[in-house]
Motif scaffolding. Structure first.
Motif, PDB file in Angstrom:
ATOM      1  N   GLY A  96      12.833   9.542   0.047  1.00 22.71           N
ATOM      2  CA  GLY A  96      11.744  10.196  -0.670  1.00 22.71           C
ATOM      3  C   GLY A  96      10.404   9.664  -0.182  1.00 22.71           C
ATOM      4  O   GLY A  96      10.334   8.862   0.755  1.00 22.71           O
ATOM      5  N   GLU A  97       9.334  10.089  -0.806  1.00 21.51           N
ATOM      6  CA  GLU A  97       7.990   9.602  -0.468  1.00 21.51           C
ATOM      7  C   GLU A  97       7.836   8.133  -0.876  1.00 21.51           C
ATOM      8  O   GLU A  97       8.321   7.723  -1.923  1.00 21.51           O
ATOM      9  N   PHE A  98       7.155   7.360  -0.035  1.00 22.46           N
ATOM     10  CA  PHE A  98       6.736   6.010  -0.429  1.00 22.46           C
ATOM     11  C   PHE A  98       5.472   6.179  -1.266  1.00 22.46           C
ATOM     12  O   PHE A  98       4.457   6.659  -0.776  1.00 22.46           O
ATOM     13  N   THR A  99       5.564   5.803  -2.529  1.00 27.67           N
ATOM     14  CA  THR A  99       4.436   6.016  -3.428  1.00 27.67           C
ATOM     15  C   THR A  99       4.180   4.786  -4.288  1.00 27.67           C
ATOM     16  O   THR A  99       5.096   3.997  -4.532  1.00 27.67           O
ATOM     17  N   ASP A 100       2.937   4.625  -4.746  1.00 30.45           N
ATOM     18  CA  ASP A 100       2.617   3.574  -5.725  1.00 30.45           C
ATOM     19  C   ASP A 100       2.257   4.211  -7.065  1.00 30.45           C
ATOM     20  O   ASP A 100       1.517   3.649  -7.856  1.00 30.45           O
ATOM     21  N   GLN A 101       2.775   5.396  -7.314  1.00 35.28           N
ATOM     22  CA  GLN A 101       2.547   6.212  -8.507  1.00 35.28           C
ATOM     23  C   GLN A 101       1.223   6.981  -8.452  1.00 35.28           C
ATOM     24  O   GLN A 101       1.031   7.925  -9.216  1.00 35.28           O
ATOM     25  N   GLN A 165      17.757  -4.217  12.221  1.00 36.49           N
ATOM     26  CA  GLN A 165      18.310  -2.870  12.385  1.00 36.49           C
ATOM     27  C   GLN A 165      17.680  -1.836  11.453  1.00 36.49           C
ATOM     28  O   GLN A 165      18.018  -0.659  11.511  1.00 36.49           O
ATOM     29  N   VAL A 166      16.774  -2.277  10.584  1.00 33.48           N
ATOM     30  CA  VAL A 166      16.091  -1.358   9.669  1.00 33.48           C
ATOM     31  C   VAL A 166      14.588  -1.570   9.819  1.00 33.48           C
ATOM     32  O   VAL A 166      14.102  -2.704   9.731  1.00 33.48           O
ATOM     33  N   ALA A 167      13.843  -0.498  10.091  1.00 34.74           N
ATOM     34  CA  ALA A 167      12.402  -0.624  10.332  1.00 34.74           C
ATOM     35  C   ALA A 167      11.645   0.502   9.638  1.00 34.74           C
ATOM     36  O   ALA A 167      12.186   1.587   9.406  1.00 34.74           O
ATOM     37  N   LEU A 168      10.402   0.206   9.312  1.00 33.44           N
ATOM     38  CA  LEU A 168       9.497   1.187   8.711  1.00 33.44           C
ATOM     39  C   LEU A 168       8.306   1.353   9.638  1.00 33.44           C
ATOM     40  O   LEU A 168       7.635   0.374   9.974  1.00 33.44           O
ATOM     41  N   SER A 169       8.062   2.594  10.066  1.00 30.27           N
ATOM     42  CA  SER A 169       6.922   2.888  10.942  1.00 30.27           C
ATOM     43  C   SER A 169       5.847   3.602  10.136  1.00 30.27           C
ATOM     44  O   SER A 169       6.146   4.534   9.380  1.00 30.27           O
ATOM     45  N   LEU A 170       4.597   3.153  10.325  1.00 28.79           N
ATOM     46  CA  LEU A 170       3.464   3.760   9.626  1.00 28.79           C
ATOM     47  C   LEU A 170       2.362   4.072  10.618  1.00 28.79           C
ATOM     48  O   LEU A 170       2.031   3.243  11.473  1.00 28.79           O
ATOM     49  N   PRO A 171       1.761   5.242  10.516  1.00 28.45           N
ATOM     50  CA  PRO A 171       0.591   5.526  11.352  1.00 28.45           C
ATOM     51  C   PRO A 171      -0.623   4.791  10.782  1.00 28.45           C
ATOM     52  O   PRO A 171      -0.604   4.311   9.644  1.00 28.45           O
ATOM     53  N   ALA A 172      -1.663   4.717  11.570  1.00 28.14           N
ATOM     54  CA  ALA A 172      -2.919   4.133  11.082  1.00 28.14           C
ATOM     55  C   ALA A 172      -3.506   5.038  10.002  1.00 28.14           C
ATOM     56  O   ALA A 172      -3.201   6.225   9.938  1.00 28.14           O
ATOM     57  N   GLY A 173      -4.350   4.452   9.151  1.00 24.49           N
ATOM     58  CA  GLY A 173      -5.087   5.254   8.182  1.00 24.49           C
ATOM     59  C   GLY A 173      -4.522   5.236   6.777  1.00 24.49           C
ATOM     60  O   GLY A 173      -5.023   5.955   5.906  1.00 24.49           O
ATOM     61  N   ASN A 174      -3.479   4.452   6.500  1.00 23.38           N
ATOM     62  CA  ASN A 174      -2.931   4.375   5.150  1.00 23.38           C
ATOM     63  C   ASN A 174      -3.683   3.342   4.313  1.00 23.38           C
ATOM     64  O   ASN A 174      -4.326   2.425   4.850  1.00 23.38           O
ATOM     65  N   LEU A 175      -3.621   3.497   3.004  1.00 23.05           N
ATOM     66  CA  LEU A 175      -4.353   2.643   2.067  1.00 23.05           C
ATOM     67  C   LEU A 175      -3.486   1.511   1.546  1.00 23.05           C
ATOM     68  O   LEU A 175      -2.258   1.616   1.507  1.00 23.05           O
ATOM     69  N   ALA A 176      -4.124   0.431   1.133  1.00 16.37           N
ATOM     70  CA  ALA A 176      -3.423  -0.701   0.538  1.00 16.37           C
ATOM     71  C   ALA A 176      -2.741  -0.257  -0.752  1.00 16.37           C
ATOM     72  O   ALA A 176      -3.222   0.633  -1.460  1.00 16.37           O
ATOM     73  N   GLY A 177      -1.605  -0.866  -1.075  1.00  9.43           N
ATOM     74  CA  GLY A 177      -0.883  -0.549  -2.308  1.00  9.43           C
ATOM     75  C   GLY A 177       0.515  -1.122  -2.251  1.00  9.43           C
ATOM     76  O   GLY A 177       0.960  -1.641  -1.219  1.00  9.43           O
ATOM     77  N   GLN A 178       1.214  -1.036  -3.371  1.00  6.69           N
ATOM     78  CA  GLN A 178       2.606  -1.498  -3.455  1.00  6.69           C
ATOM     79  C   GLN A 178       3.475  -0.253  -3.571  1.00  6.69           C
ATOM     80  O   GLN A 178       3.557   0.364  -4.630  1.00  6.69           O
ATOM     81  N   TYR A 179       4.108   0.124  -2.466  1.00  8.58           N
ATOM     82  CA  TYR A 179       4.794   1.409  -2.360  1.00  8.58           C
ATOM     83  C   TYR A 179       6.320   1.253  -2.438  1.00  8.58           C
ATOM     84  O   TYR A 179       6.876   0.282  -1.931  1.00  8.58           O
TER      85      TYR A 179
END
Length: 193
Positions: A96-101, A165-179
Protein backbone atom coordinates in the motif's frame (compact mmCIF):
# COMPACT_ATOMS: atom_id res chain seq x y z
CA UNK A 1 10.04 -93.04 -2.44
CA UNK A 2 12.29 -94.66 -5.04
CA UNK A 3 12.17 -91.36 -7.05
CA UNK A 4 13.69 -89.44 -4.14
CA UNK A 5 16.43 -92.08 -3.80
CA UNK A 6 17.15 -91.91 -7.53
CA UNK A 7 17.41 -88.10 -7.45
CA UNK A 8 19.72 -88.36 -4.43
CA UNK A 9 21.98 -90.88 -6.22
CA UNK A 10 22.11 -88.76 -9.38
CA UNK A 11 23.01 -85.64 -7.38
CA UNK A 12 25.71 -87.59 -5.57
CA UNK A 13 27.19 -88.84 -8.86
CA UNK A 14 27.12 -85.32 -10.32
CA UNK A 15 28.92 -83.92 -7.30
CA UNK A 16 31.47 -86.77 -7.35
CA UNK A 17 32.41 -86.13 -10.97
CA UNK A 18 32.11 -82.32 -10.82
CA UNK A 19 29.09 -82.07 -13.09
CA UNK A 20 27.18 -78.81 -12.58
CA UNK A 21 23.58 -79.16 -11.51
CA UNK A 22 21.27 -76.36 -12.61
CA UNK A 23 18.38 -75.65 -10.27
CA UNK A 24 15.84 -73.27 -11.79
CA UNK A 25 15.00 -70.31 -9.51
CA UNK A 26 11.49 -68.98 -9.33
CA UNK A 27 10.62 -65.24 -9.23
CA UNK A 28 7.21 -63.86 -8.44
CA UNK A 29 5.93 -60.34 -7.89
CA UNK A 30 3.42 -58.87 -5.47
CA UNK A 31 2.47 -55.26 -4.72
CA UNK A 32 2.44 -52.90 -1.76
CA UNK A 33 0.12 -49.89 -1.78
CA UNK A 34 -1.07 -46.90 0.21
CA UNK A 35 -3.69 -44.21 -0.30
CA UNK A 36 -2.87 -40.83 1.22
CA UNK A 37 -5.69 -38.39 1.93
CA UNK A 38 -6.26 -35.39 4.13
CA UNK A 39 -7.38 -36.12 7.66
CA UNK A 40 -10.89 -34.60 7.97
CA UNK A 41 -10.15 -33.84 11.64
CA UNK A 42 -6.91 -31.99 10.83
CA UNK A 43 -7.26 -28.21 10.75
CA UNK A 44 -4.12 -27.99 8.56
CA UNK A 45 -5.59 -29.64 5.45
CA UNK A 46 -5.51 -26.55 3.23
CA UNK A 47 -2.78 -24.22 2.02
CA UNK A 48 -1.83 -21.81 4.77
CA UNK A 49 0.51 -18.94 5.54
CA UNK A 50 2.29 -19.82 8.77
CA UNK A 51 4.56 -16.80 9.10
CA UNK A 52 5.06 -13.40 7.43
CA UNK A 53 7.59 -10.63 8.11
CA UNK A 54 7.26 -7.09 9.37
CA UNK A 55 9.96 -4.91 7.82
CA UNK A 56 11.58 -1.84 9.37
CA UNK A 57 13.92 0.51 7.53
CA UNK A 58 14.85 2.41 10.70
CA UNK A 59 15.46 6.16 10.83
CA UNK A 60 17.14 7.56 7.73
CA UNK A 61 18.22 11.03 6.57
CA UNK A 62 16.41 12.83 3.78
CA UNK A 63 18.57 13.34 0.73
CA UNK A 64 18.36 15.81 -2.15
CA UNK A 65 19.03 12.81 -4.42
CA UNK A 66 17.21 9.54 -4.98
CA UNK A 67 17.97 7.10 -2.16
CA UNK A 68 17.85 3.40 -1.49
CA UNK A 69 17.64 2.06 2.05
CA UNK A 70 18.37 -1.48 3.20
CA UNK A 71 16.01 -3.05 5.74
CA UNK A 72 17.19 -2.73 9.34
CA UNK A 73 14.90 -5.53 10.51
CA UNK A 74 13.01 -8.40 8.87
CA UNK A 75 11.42 -10.09 11.86
CA UNK A 76 10.18 -13.43 10.45
CA UNK A 77 10.47 -15.68 7.42
CA UNK A 78 7.77 -16.22 4.85
CA UNK A 79 6.43 -19.70 5.68
CA UNK A 80 3.88 -21.65 3.63
CA UNK A 81 2.27 -24.99 4.54
CA UNK A 82 0.99 -27.30 1.80
CA UNK A 83 -0.50 -30.46 3.39
CA UNK A 84 -0.26 -32.47 0.16
CA UNK A 85 -2.09 -30.62 -2.62
CA UNK A 86 -0.63 -31.34 -6.06
CA UNK A 87 -1.86 -28.13 -7.72
CA UNK A 88 1.12 -26.00 -6.73
CA UNK A 89 0.66 -22.46 -5.46
CA UNK A 90 1.63 -18.81 -5.78
CA UNK A 91 2.31 -16.42 -2.91
CA UNK A 92 1.94 -12.81 -4.06
CA UNK A 93 2.57 -9.57 -2.19
CA UNK A 94 1.29 -6.05 -2.70
CA UNK A 95 2.34 -2.80 -0.98
CA UNK A 96 0.00 0.00 0.00
CA UNK A 97 0.99 3.67 0.17
CA UNK A 98 3.67 4.69 2.68
CA UNK A 99 1.81 7.29 4.70
CA UNK A 100 2.09 9.19 8.00
CA UNK A 101 -1.71 9.71 8.05
CA UNK A 102 -1.28 13.14 6.41
CA UNK A 103 1.46 12.82 3.79
CA UNK A 104 2.50 9.96 1.50
CA UNK A 105 5.90 9.01 0.14
CA UNK A 106 5.81 9.66 -3.59
CA UNK A 107 7.42 7.15 -5.92
CA UNK A 108 8.30 4.64 -3.16
CA UNK A 109 9.33 1.18 -4.37
CA UNK A 110 9.82 -1.84 -2.12
CA UNK A 111 12.17 -4.51 -3.47
CA UNK A 112 12.58 -8.15 -2.48
CA UNK A 113 15.61 -10.00 -3.88
CA UNK A 114 15.48 -13.74 -4.53
CA UNK A 115 16.12 -16.08 -1.63
CA UNK A 116 15.98 -19.84 -1.09
CA UNK A 117 12.93 -21.61 0.29
CA UNK A 118 13.93 -24.52 2.53
CA UNK A 119 11.80 -27.25 4.12
CA UNK A 120 11.18 -27.17 7.86
CA UNK A 121 11.58 -30.96 7.87
CA UNK A 122 14.98 -31.71 6.33
CA UNK A 123 13.77 -35.15 5.16
CA UNK A 124 11.18 -33.49 2.87
CA UNK A 125 11.56 -34.91 -0.67
CA UNK A 126 9.40 -32.30 -2.45
CA UNK A 127 10.93 -29.69 -4.75
CA UNK A 128 10.85 -26.31 -2.98
CA UNK A 129 8.87 -23.31 -4.22
CA UNK A 130 10.86 -20.88 -6.35
CA UNK A 131 11.66 -17.38 -5.08
CA UNK A 132 11.30 -14.46 -7.47
CA UNK A 133 12.73 -10.95 -7.22
CA UNK A 134 9.96 -8.35 -7.15
CA UNK A 135 9.65 -4.57 -7.16
CA UNK A 136 6.46 -3.27 -5.58
CA UNK A 137 5.14 0.17 -6.40
CA UNK A 138 3.02 1.72 -3.67
CA UNK A 139 -0.61 0.83 -4.44
CA UNK A 140 0.61 -1.13 -7.47
CA UNK A 141 -0.34 -4.62 -8.58
CA UNK A 142 0.47 -7.70 -6.50
CA UNK A 143 3.63 -9.52 -7.60
CA UNK A 144 4.37 -13.27 -7.28
CA UNK A 145 7.10 -13.76 -4.66
CA UNK A 146 7.09 -17.58 -4.20
CA UNK A 147 5.85 -19.97 -6.88
CA UNK A 148 5.47 -23.73 -6.44
CA UNK A 149 4.85 -25.43 -9.80
CA UNK A 150 2.33 -28.29 -9.82
CA UNK A 151 3.58 -31.22 -7.75
CA UNK A 152 6.11 -29.17 -5.78
CA UNK A 153 6.19 -27.14 -2.57
CA UNK A 154 4.53 -29.93 -0.59
CA UNK A 155 5.09 -29.73 3.17
CA UNK A 156 6.19 -26.67 5.11
CA UNK A 157 8.73 -24.36 3.47
CA UNK A 158 10.15 -21.10 4.73
CA UNK A 159 11.95 -18.36 2.81
CA UNK A 160 14.08 -16.13 5.02
CA UNK A 161 14.88 -12.64 3.74
CA UNK A 162 18.03 -11.12 5.15
CA UNK A 163 18.26 -7.37 5.65
CA UNK A 164 20.23 -6.76 2.41
CA UNK A 165 17.57 -8.67 0.43
CA UNK A 166 14.86 -6.09 1.18
CA UNK A 167 15.25 -2.46 0.08
CA UNK A 168 13.18 0.71 -0.17
CA UNK A 169 13.88 3.13 -3.02
CA UNK A 170 12.74 6.76 -2.83
CA UNK A 171 13.07 9.53 -5.38
CA UNK A 172 14.26 12.96 -4.30
CA UNK A 173 11.68 15.49 -3.14
CA UNK A 174 9.89 13.61 -0.33
CA UNK A 175 9.08 15.24 3.01
CA UNK A 176 10.21 14.27 6.50
CA UNK A 177 7.79 12.06 8.46
CA UNK A 178 7.23 8.65 10.04
CA UNK A 179 5.73 6.54 7.26
CA UNK A 180 4.17 3.07 7.25
CA UNK A 181 2.71 0.90 4.49
CA UNK A 182 0.52 -2.19 4.70
CA UNK A 183 1.75 -5.30 2.87
CA UNK A 184 -1.00 -7.59 1.60
CA UNK A 185 -0.02 -11.25 1.09
CA UNK A 186 -2.16 -13.58 -1.05
CA UNK A 187 -1.74 -17.36 -1.28
CA UNK A 188 -3.55 -19.12 -4.14
CA UNK A 189 -3.54 -22.79 -5.11
CA UNK A 190 -2.63 -21.94 -8.70
CA UNK A 191 0.98 -21.62 -9.89
CA UNK A 192 1.85 -18.68 -12.13
CA UNK A 193 2.92 -19.86 -15.61
Amino acid sequence: MWLKQLVGVLLGVCLLFGIAVVVQAQTKHTTAGITLQADPNDSNRTLALKSLPNIDFGTQHISVSASQFQAQSVDAPVAVVNPGLSTGYTLSVQAGEFTDQVKTLKGAQLRFATTTAVPTDQSNVSQPPLSQAVTLDANGAAQPLLVAPAGSGVGEFHATYTKPQVALSLPAGNLAGQYHATLMWSLAAVPVN
